[in-house]
Design an enzyme around this catalytic site. Structure first.
Site, short mmCIF file in Angstrom:
data_model
loop_
_atom_site.label_atom_id
_atom_site.label_comp_id
_atom_site.label_asym_id
_atom_site.label_seq_id
_atom_site.Cartn_x
_atom_site.Cartn_y
_atom_site.Cartn_z
CD GLU A 112 -2.88 -1.23 2.34
OE1 GLU A 112 -4.15 -0.98 1.98
OE2 GLU A 112 -2.39 -1.41 3.33
CD GLU B 239 -3.94 -6.41 2.97
OE1 GLU B 239 -3.21 -5.55 3.07
OE2 GLU B 239 -4.14 -6.89 1.91
#
Length: 269
Positions: A125, A146
């Site tokens: 990210e 995730e």
């Protein structure tokens, strides 16, 4: 031990800042690192001599492994004990990490991720918030896995990945929790290029070129391109022609166009 290391390298009259993530043994992002990173980003963005920021990992084979899951689990336990619940009717506020990524995206200076190893979850990210992403070839993994531990990418992963690779591919990667090699990341558009190491050398070559560009033009171009997807076309075109004129009358614009007309400068790289 400092978790964020800063090195400054001269590039003519400008400075390139190299920022290294250093959190052995596993290279996790955590709250302490976020605090140091916040101060580092503030200082470097406020330093007019710094023209380009290059982020890389201090550990061999690791950019940022991912965010420290033990911290996320502790937060989960704390909130569950309070009976906390969440709904899109009441949006969660930004954290410090969210604000750092937003500042780097909006900064007038180019930001390069020199991805020297694995960057998953919160680590990738961070990469996606940078303007340029170069990934070193090797047995490294990039992406947003995730879902494999029951959560989702919470620092822009679903939003920025879809903008990079398109909705269909972002869904496949995120729902399957699939990470990819540097070469596959390049083929998908997740990074600009996969390079033979050391990646920092490639990043610095690009950084020196960027540092030599007129900073006002760099800032205007980054602002226009970064906002293009969210700006109506007519508004974006109006902003573009306005900033074009601003550069045309600027000292750098006037000087460099004059050199081209005089035959002492080429418009090609």
């Amino acid at each position: 031990m400092s978790l964020i290391e800063i090195e400054r390298r001269e590039a003519g009259a400008a400075t390139i800042a190299i920022v290294r993530f250093n959190n052995p043994p596993k290279g996790y992002m955590n709250a302490a690192m976020v605090g140091e990173l916040d101060a580092a980003v503030d200082g470097l963005l406020g330093d007019e001599s710094v023209r380009v920021l290059v982020f890389t990992g201090a550990l061999k084979g690791v950019f940022i492994e991912h965010y420290d899951v033990s911290e996320l689990l502790a937060l989960s336990e704390k909130l569950r004990a309070k009976g906390a619940s969440f709904s899109l009717d009441r949006l969660s506020p930004e954290s410090g990490y969210h604000r750092i990524l937003a500042r780097l995206e909006a900064a007038p200076k180019p930001v390069i991720a020199a991805i020297n190893g694995t960057a998953m979850g919160g680590g990738f990210e961070f990469c996606m918030a940078c303007d340029i992403r170069l990934a070193e070839r090797g047995p490294y993994w990039l992406g947003q896995p995730e879902i494999n531990i029951g959560i989702l990418a919470g620092a822009g992963g679903t939003q920025r990945l879809a903008r990079l690779v398109g909705e269909a591919r972002a869904l496949e990667l995120s729902l399957m929790g699939r990470t990819v090699s540097p070469d596959e990341a390049a083929s998908l558009g997740m990074v600009h290029a996969a390079v033979d190491g050391p990646v920092l050398d490639h990043a610095l070559t690009m950084a020196r070129r960027l540092a030599a560009q007129p900073p006002r033009a760099v800032a205007h171009i980054k602002r226009l391109v970064r906002s293009a997807a969210e700006t109506p076309l007519s508004q974006g075109l109006a902003q573009e022609r306005t900033l074009f004129m601003d550069l045309a009358v600027s000292d750098d614009g006037h000087r460099l166009m004059g050199e081209f007309v005089a035959g002492t400068r080429t418009i090609r790289d």
